[in-house]
Design a protein around this motif. Structure first.
Motif, PDB file in Angstrom:
ATOM      1  N   VAL A  87      -5.003 -19.726 -81.446  1.00 52.61           N
ATOM      2  CA  VAL A  87      -5.623 -18.395 -81.372  1.00 52.61           C
ATOM      3  C   VAL A  87      -4.550 -17.331 -81.113  1.00 52.61           C
ATOM      4  N   GLU A  88      -3.560 -17.674 -80.274  1.00 50.99           N
ATOM      5  CA  GLU A  88      -2.503 -16.697 -79.964  1.00 50.99           C
ATOM      6  C   GLU A  88      -1.573 -16.428 -81.142  1.00 50.99           C
ATOM      7  N   LYS A  89      -1.186 -17.501 -81.862  1.00 48.70           N
ATOM      8  CA  LYS A  89      -0.078 -17.318 -82.825  1.00 48.70           C
ATOM      9  C   LYS A  89      -0.266 -17.887 -84.219  1.00 48.70           C
ATOM     10  N   LEU A  90      -1.277 -18.732 -84.433  1.00 46.12           N
ATOM     11  CA  LEU A  90      -1.302 -19.449 -85.721  1.00 46.12           C
ATOM     12  C   LEU A  90      -2.507 -19.125 -86.600  1.00 46.12           C
ATOM     13  N   GLN A  91      -3.299 -18.130 -86.208  1.00 42.81           N
ATOM     14  CA  GLN A  91      -4.545 -17.900 -86.951  1.00 42.81           C
ATOM     15  C   GLN A  91      -4.320 -17.530 -88.410  1.00 42.81           C
ATOM     16  N   MET A  92      -3.156 -16.917 -88.699  1.00 38.43           N
ATOM     17  CA  MET A  92      -2.910 -16.488 -90.077  1.00 38.43           C
ATOM     18  C   MET A  92      -2.349 -17.608 -90.962  1.00 38.43           C
ATOM     19  N   GLU A  93      -2.072 -18.766 -90.387  1.00 40.04           N
ATOM     20  CA  GLU A  93      -1.509 -19.874 -91.173  1.00 40.04           C
ATOM     21  C   GLU A  93      -2.521 -20.355 -92.217  1.00 40.04           C
ATOM     22  N   PRO A  94      -2.044 -20.841 -93.376  1.00 34.54           N
ATOM     23  CA  PRO A  94      -2.967 -21.357 -94.399  1.00 34.54           C
ATOM     24  C   PRO A  94      -3.788 -22.531 -93.859  1.00 34.54           C
ATOM     25  N   LYS A  95      -5.041 -22.620 -94.326  1.00 32.15           N
ATOM     26  CA  LYS A  95      -5.941 -23.674 -93.850  1.00 32.15           C
ATOM     27  C   LYS A  95      -6.069 -24.782 -94.894  1.00 32.15           C
ATOM     28  N   PRO A  96      -6.405 -25.996 -94.524  1.00 32.43           N
ATOM     29  CA  PRO A  96      -6.569 -26.407 -93.137  1.00 32.43           C
ATOM     30  C   PRO A  96      -5.214 -26.582 -92.463  1.00 32.43           C
ATOM     31  N   LEU A  97      -5.213 -26.323 -91.181  1.00 34.18           N
ATOM     32  CA  LEU A  97      -4.011 -26.487 -90.387  1.00 34.18           C
ATOM     33  C   LEU A  97      -4.101 -27.861 -89.716  1.00 34.18           C
ATOM     34  N   LEU A 294     -13.988 -24.439 -79.600  1.00 34.05           N
ATOM     35  CA  LEU A 294     -13.258 -23.743 -78.535  1.00 34.05           C
ATOM     36  C   LEU A 294     -12.694 -22.411 -79.036  1.00 34.05           C
ATOM     37  N   VAL A 295     -12.503 -22.312 -80.377  1.00 36.01           N
ATOM     38  CA  VAL A 295     -11.789 -21.162 -80.931  1.00 36.01           C
ATOM     39  C   VAL A 295     -12.437 -19.837 -80.518  1.00 36.01           C
ATOM     40  N   LYS A 296     -13.762 -19.752 -80.687  1.00 35.49           N
ATOM     41  CA  LYS A 296     -14.434 -18.473 -80.360  1.00 35.49           C
ATOM     42  C   LYS A 296     -14.358 -18.173 -78.872  1.00 35.49           C
ATOM     43  N   LEU A 297     -14.553 -19.209 -78.092  1.00 32.06           N
ATOM     44  CA  LEU A 297     -14.496 -19.053 -76.637  1.00 32.06           C
ATOM     45  C   LEU A 297     -13.129 -18.510 -76.208  1.00 32.06           C
TER      46      LEU A 297
END
Ligand code: HAM
Length: 420
Positions: A87-97, A294-297
């Motif tokens: 959530v802090e640093k990798l959200q923009m990485e291509p999916k799936p991660l 957990l991501v949304k939380l």
């Protein structure tokens, strides 16, 4: 005299040799499934672990205040830390991660064989997909890691918390009643489950059927109990597809649907699974995982997540109970200067050999040849190089095969060639 803290262990070099070997095999399998390694800190803000589970989890944690009065905790697992990192640093990485990790974890558990206060996990998280093939591949990865590490006797059990909740709902159980039942189901205390259901006023025939189903789950039989709910039907179809992919595509024969898999942690939803080594007795669970939220939380944008963690220490215990033959570390060469004058030349030889990635040790105690040879065999060196004045005159040394005792005179410039 100082003693090691309760629930922790020291590892001698033979043990580290085994652990590094198994870690290497596991790392290879993670990578063969397209996962990439990450690392997070050993301690985190305490809140990271209480956010989902509430303060009751603090009892099971090593938590403390630092010098600036911050509440911190040694990590009890790596899923929350990895999702915090995402959530802090990798959200923009291509999916799936696809991320994997090795790390020590800390839990204030009651220590016993296979259960420690400091233990190591090998785990992974897949972020950004919830297709049946993603789950099947994830579960297959857990299974393959343990197989490739050398385990023969393991059992894979797969459950589904969405379906289990719906089963609870069909029995019209309250949230409190479900909460009471869950740990009993988790510990496979089926007689107690049966008794509790009867205490809750469920007819004996129904409660018996329910307990039976928890033990040998069958999708068709489960259907009988389900409400006519589209979501549940979809979840059942998905579960069936995962099981089929595991059996037919990944060729995993000994996997079983088991509705009694409820998992201990609070963040799971939907598909969950565990792998056990029956040979281990009480602490036989080698791996646990599943889909979770957990991501949304943690303040991120909603995306599906799933993962698992393997108990590294238990995997080693299981390999040992299966009498697995670990490769042993052998030193390639032990160098013996016959007297003090020979030391500089001996060190020069050592340096040349090390540059060629040969594992070399040298006598640093100025022992005689006899004692040095004894030592070389005690540390399982394959060969000894004896550096003496007579041989040095012709730019040579004596190389001894420590197993056969055979000795040869070899030119210094030819040592590397000879050893290879
Ligand atoms: P867990 O089931 O709590 O799941 O732990 C995973 C594995 O760690 C267990 O199956 C067990 O082999 C090992 N383990 C747990 N506690 C101890 C202990 N005190 N001593 C030795 N081994 C232990 C998790 O930790 C989740 N984070 C797994 C996960 C990842 N779920 C989604 N992603």
């Amino acid at each position: 005299m100082f003693q090691i803290p309760r629930g922790t262990r020291d590892f001698a070099s033979e043990e580290m040799q085994k652990r590094n070997y198994v870690e290497g095999l596991m790392r290879k399998t993670f990578q063969s499934f397209g996962y990439r390694e990450v690392q997070t800190p050993t301690f985190e803000n305490l809140e990271l672990f209480t956010a989902k589970s509430g303060d009751t989890i603090i009892e099971e944690l090593y938590s403390f205040k630092d010098k600036s009065e911050r509440d911190l905790a040694l990590r009890p697992e790596l899923t929350a830390p990895v999702i915090r990192f995402y959530v802090e640093k990798l959200q923009m990485e291509p999916k799936p991660l696809k991320l994997f990790y090795f790390g020590n974890c800390y839990r204030y558990d009651r220590p016993q064989k296979g259960r420690y206060r400091e233990f190591k996990q090998a785990g992974c998280e897949i972020i950004g997909t919830d297709t049946p093939e993603a789950y099947a591949e994830l579960i297959a990865l857990a299974y393959e890691i343990l197989k490739n590490a050398g385990l023969k006797n393991i059992k894979l059990n797969i459950g589904n918390l969405t379906i289990l909740s719906s089963l609870f709902a069909s029995l019209k159980l309250s949230k409190d009643q479900q909460k009471y039942l869950t740990p009993l189901i988790d510990k496979s205390m089926f007689d107690d489950v049966q008794k509790a259901l009867e205490d809750f006023g469920i007819a004996k025939s129904i409660s018996e059927d329910f307990v039976q189903m928890l033990q040998n789950s069958d999708i068709k039989q489960l259907m009988k109990y389900m409400k006519d709910d589209e979501n549940i039907k979809n979840e059942m179809a998905k579960q069936e597809e995962i099981m089929k992919l595991l059996k037919d595509s990944f060729k995993i024969k000994n996997c079983q649907l088991k509705m009694s898999i409820v998992r201990g942690l609070d963040y799971y939803t939907g598909v969950v699974f565990e792998i056990e080594a029956p040979s281990l007795g009480a602490e036989k669970q080698l791996c646990g995982g599943g889909a979770y939220e957990l991501v949304k939380l943690f303040g991120g944008n909603q995306t599906p997540t799933a993962g698992f963690a393997i108990g590294f220490d238990r995997t080693l215990l299981a390999l040992e109970t299966e009498n697995y033959k670990f490769p042993t570390f052998k030193l390639d060469v032990y160098v013996i200067p016959v007297n003090q004058e020979m030391v500089p030349k001996s060190l020069e030889i050592v340096q040349t050999l090390r540059e060629q990635a040969i594992n070399v040790d040298i006598d640093l105690l100025r022992r005689g040849i006899g004692k040095s040879l004894k030592y070389a065999s005690s540390i399982s060196s394959k060969r000894a190089i004896i550096v003496g004045p007579k041989e040095l005159e012709s730019q040579s040394v004596t190389i001894r095969d420590m197993k056969t005792g055979e000795q040869k005179t070899v030119k210094i410039k030819d040592i590397v060639e000879f050893l290879k």
